[in-house]
Design an enzyme around this catalytic site. Structure first.
Site, PDB file in Angstrom:
ATOM      1  N   GLY A  29       1.677  28.468  41.309  1.00 16.44           N
ATOM      2  CA  GLY A  29       1.529  29.920  41.166  1.00 16.44           C
ATOM      3  C   GLY A  29       2.150  30.410  39.874  1.00 16.44           C
ATOM      4  O   GLY A  29       2.300  29.648  38.923  1.00 16.44           O
ATOM      5  N   GLY A  34      -2.300  30.322  30.128  1.00 17.48           N
ATOM      6  CA  GLY A  34      -2.526  28.876  29.989  1.00 17.48           C
ATOM      7  C   GLY A  34      -3.254  28.345  31.210  1.00 17.48           C
ATOM      8  O   GLY A  34      -4.220  27.574  31.097  1.00 17.48           O
ATOM      9  N   HIS A  35      -2.812  28.783  32.419  1.00 17.38           N
ATOM     10  CA  HIS A  35      -3.511  28.370  33.639  1.00 17.38           C
ATOM     11  C   HIS A  35      -4.949  28.892  33.613  1.00 17.38           C
ATOM     12  O   HIS A  35      -5.881  28.180  33.987  1.00 17.38           O
ATOM     13  CB  HIS A  35      -2.836  28.970  34.877  1.00 17.38           C
ATOM     14  CG  HIS A  35      -1.501  28.388  35.218  1.00 17.38           C
ATOM     15  ND1 HIS A  35      -0.328  29.069  35.059  1.00 17.38           N
ATOM     16  CD2 HIS A  35      -1.152  27.183  35.721  1.00 17.38           C
ATOM     17  CE1 HIS A  35       0.679  28.334  35.457  1.00 17.38           C
ATOM     18  NE2 HIS A  35       0.222  27.171  35.852  1.00 17.38           N
ATOM     19  N   GLU A 147      -1.859  19.215  29.679  1.00 15.99           N
ATOM     20  CA  GLU A 147      -1.123  18.205  28.897  1.00 15.99           C
ATOM     21  C   GLU A 147       0.311  18.631  28.622  1.00 15.99           C
ATOM     22  O   GLU A 147       1.109  17.840  28.170  1.00 15.99           O
ATOM     23  CB  GLU A 147      -1.849  17.963  27.567  1.00 15.99           C
ATOM     24  CG  GLU A 147      -3.113  17.164  27.739  1.00 15.99           C
ATOM     25  CD  GLU A 147      -3.776  16.823  26.420  1.00 15.99           C
ATOM     26  OE1 GLU A 147      -3.313  17.302  25.363  1.00 15.99           O
ATOM     27  OE2 GLU A 147      -4.767  16.085  26.457  1.00 15.99           O
ATOM     28  N   LYS A 148       0.619  19.906  28.886  1.00 15.85           N
ATOM     29  CA  LYS A 148       1.984  20.359  28.602  1.00 15.85           C
ATOM     30  C   LYS A 148       3.004  19.515  29.395  1.00 15.85           C
ATOM     31  O   LYS A 148       4.054  19.151  28.892  1.00 15.85           O
ATOM     32  CB  LYS A 148       2.139  21.827  28.923  1.00 15.85           C
ATOM     33  CG  LYS A 148       3.562  22.217  28.733  1.00 15.85           C
ATOM     34  CD  LYS A 148       3.798  23.643  28.513  1.00 15.85           C
ATOM     35  CE  LYS A 148       5.250  23.880  28.671  1.00 15.85           C
ATOM     36  NZ  LYS A 148       5.676  23.468  30.024  1.00 15.85           N
ATOM     37  N   ASP A 149       2.667  19.224  30.667  1.00 17.03           N
ATOM     38  CA  ASP A 149       3.524  18.340  31.466  1.00 17.03           C
ATOM     39  C   ASP A 149       2.953  16.930  31.319  1.00 17.03           C
ATOM     40  O   ASP A 149       2.319  16.401  32.240  1.00 17.03           O
ATOM     41  CB  ASP A 149       3.528  18.803  32.922  1.00 17.03           C
ATOM     42  CG  ASP A 149       4.124  20.194  33.052  1.00 17.03           C
ATOM     43  OD1 ASP A 149       5.285  20.378  32.667  1.00 17.03           O
ATOM     44  OD2 ASP A 149       3.413  21.109  33.497  1.00 17.03           O
ATOM     45  N   SER A 184       4.190  28.797  29.393  1.00 19.46           N
ATOM     46  CA  SER A 184       4.871  28.190  30.537  1.00 19.46           C
ATOM     47  C   SER A 184       5.330  29.297  31.475  1.00 19.46           C
ATOM     48  O   SER A 184       5.694  30.389  31.014  1.00 19.46           O
ATOM     49  CB  SER A 184       6.093  27.409  30.033  1.00 19.46           C
ATOM     50  OG  SER A 184       7.019  27.207  31.074  1.00 19.46           O
ATOM     51  N   ARG A 186       7.994  29.387  32.837  1.00 21.56           N
ATOM     52  CA  ARG A 186       9.421  29.606  32.598  1.00 21.56           C
ATOM     53  C   ARG A 186       9.689  30.523  31.403  1.00 21.56           C
ATOM     54  O   ARG A 186      10.807  31.009  31.257  1.00 21.56           O
ATOM     55  CB  ARG A 186      10.136  28.268  32.386  1.00 21.56           C
ATOM     56  CG  ARG A 186      10.088  27.414  33.633  1.00 21.56           C
ATOM     57  CD  ARG A 186      11.240  26.446  33.748  1.00 21.56           C
ATOM     58  NE  ARG A 186      11.425  26.081  35.138  1.00 21.56           N
ATOM     59  CZ  ARG A 186      11.157  24.891  35.670  1.00 21.56           C
ATOM     60  NH1 ARG A 186      10.714  23.931  34.902  1.00 21.56           N
ATOM     61  NH2 ARG A 186      11.350  24.666  36.948  1.00 21.56           N
TER      62      ARG A 186
HETATM   63  O1  PAF Z   1       2.735  21.207  37.506  1.00 23.78           O
HETATM   64  C1  PAF Z   1       2.958  21.800  38.574  1.00 23.78           C
HETATM   65  O2  PAF Z   1       2.829  23.011  38.678  1.00 23.78           O
HETATM   66  C2  PAF Z   1       3.420  21.004  39.795  1.00 23.78           C
HETATM   67  O3  PAF Z   1       4.229  19.942  39.436  1.00 23.78           O
HETATM   68  C3  PAF Z   1       2.271  20.532  40.691  1.00 23.78           C
HETATM   69  C4  PAF Z   1       1.362  19.548  39.974  1.00 23.78           C
HETATM   70  C5  PAF Z   1       1.444  21.732  41.148  1.00 23.78           C
HETATM   71  C6  PAF Z   1       2.802  19.828  41.933  1.00 23.78           C
HETATM   72  O4  PAF Z   1       3.604  20.669  42.691  1.00 23.78           O
END
Ligand code: PAF
Length: 282
Positions: A29, A34-35, A147-149, A184, A186
């Site tokens: 959420g 970006g999402h 790709e950020k994570d 992000s 955050r």
């Molecule tokens: O990247 C995230 O937001 C979380 O790590 C994920 C992939 C939804 C798993 O809880």
């Protein structure tokens, strides 16, 4: 129309009505631009798009921000509607973990203990466990990860390969502000001063990429990145800044590579990374 479901039973019913390819984007959420870009790209590639919204307690350490993590379902649904998401699955913790904390979890192996895993023990066990559960529940054909994570994306790919999970994992490039800051959830914790300090991360990555484009070797690329980070705004505490191969495997770095950075800015831990193309002969 975007349908919202909260239970496994309703998800299963809605899923069985889907024909053609089904994609899933998993989120916690607090959806941002970006999402939204990721959702739009995913939407263009599948017949039905499912988004999961679940703040997964399993991936938060005792001193991390599980309670503080923003929960903004109404706003998130608006983002999903705009991106023409078909189905949103937003389960409660009890719905996801009906037997309480799972005893059996997915182990990320040694890669899960490095980089993010070093300062967040158990983090990737929690991530991979919920990702596998959500893949089973949604029965998606394709899944999309930012790709950020990058370590998360790499581990999800690895899990699906190693455990024969029948899904295609697709990485989607990081979305950035015009000044380079990676989007992000955050970032909302950053004060205006902290936001300019946070630019040290993307500045370091850019310096590394420029050094690689100029034909410099791995050692010089990493030095250029460190120099740029150090020369930036004071106030960022570097956790790691490393150059690895493109799959985060140990060994000599040549050709396609990844530069990854993590740093604390005030009370907020930020991560970022960039693709680096080293001269294979350097
Ligand atoms: O990247 C995230 O937001 C979380 O790590 C994920 C992939 C939804 C798993 O809880």
């Amino acid at each position: 129309m975007t349908e919202l479901v909260h239970t496994r039973a309703d998800l299963a019913r809605a899923r069985s009505a889907c024909t053609g390819t089904v994609g899933v984007v998993m989120t916690m959420g607090a959806l941002h631009e970006g999402h939204e870009t990721l959702l739009r790209q995913a939407r263009a590639r599948v017949d039905h798009l499912i988004v999961t919204i679940f703040v997964n307690p399993l991936q938060f350490g005792p001193n991390e921000d599980f309670d503080r993590y923003p929960r903004t379902l109404e706003d998130d649904l608006e983002v999903c509607r705009r991106a023409r998401v078909d189905l949103v699955f937003a389960p409660s913790v009890a719905e996801m973990y009906p037997g309480g904390e799972p005893v059996v979890r997915v182990s990320p192996g040694s890669l899960g203990e490095d980089l993010e895993g070093l300062s967040r023990p158990g983090f990737f066990h929690g991530v991979l466990t919920v990702v596998l559960k959500l893949l089973q529940l949604t029965r998606a054909d394709l899944t999309f990860f930012g790709e950020k994570d990058f370590q998360q994306l790499t581990l999800v790919r690895r899990m699906c390969r190693d455990l024969d999970v029948p899904v295609e994992v697709i990485g989607v490039p990081t979305v950035r502000e015009p000044d380079g800051l990676a989007l992000s959830s955050r970032n909302r914790y950053l004060s205006p001063v902290e936001r300019s300090v946070a630019l040290n991360l993307s500045r370091a990555l850019r310096a590394g990429a420029e050094a690689a484009a100029a034909g410099r070797d791995a050692g010089s690329v990493l030095s250029a990145a460190h120099l740029a980070f150090g020369a930036g705004e004071p106030g960022a505490r570097l956790d790691y800044l490393v150059l690895t191969d493109a799959d985060l495997e140990p060994g000599p770095v040549r050709g396609p590579a990844r530069l990854l950075v993590a740093a604390w800015v005030g009370g907020t831990r930020l991560i970022d990374n960039a693709e680096i193309r080293l001269d294979p002969k350097s």
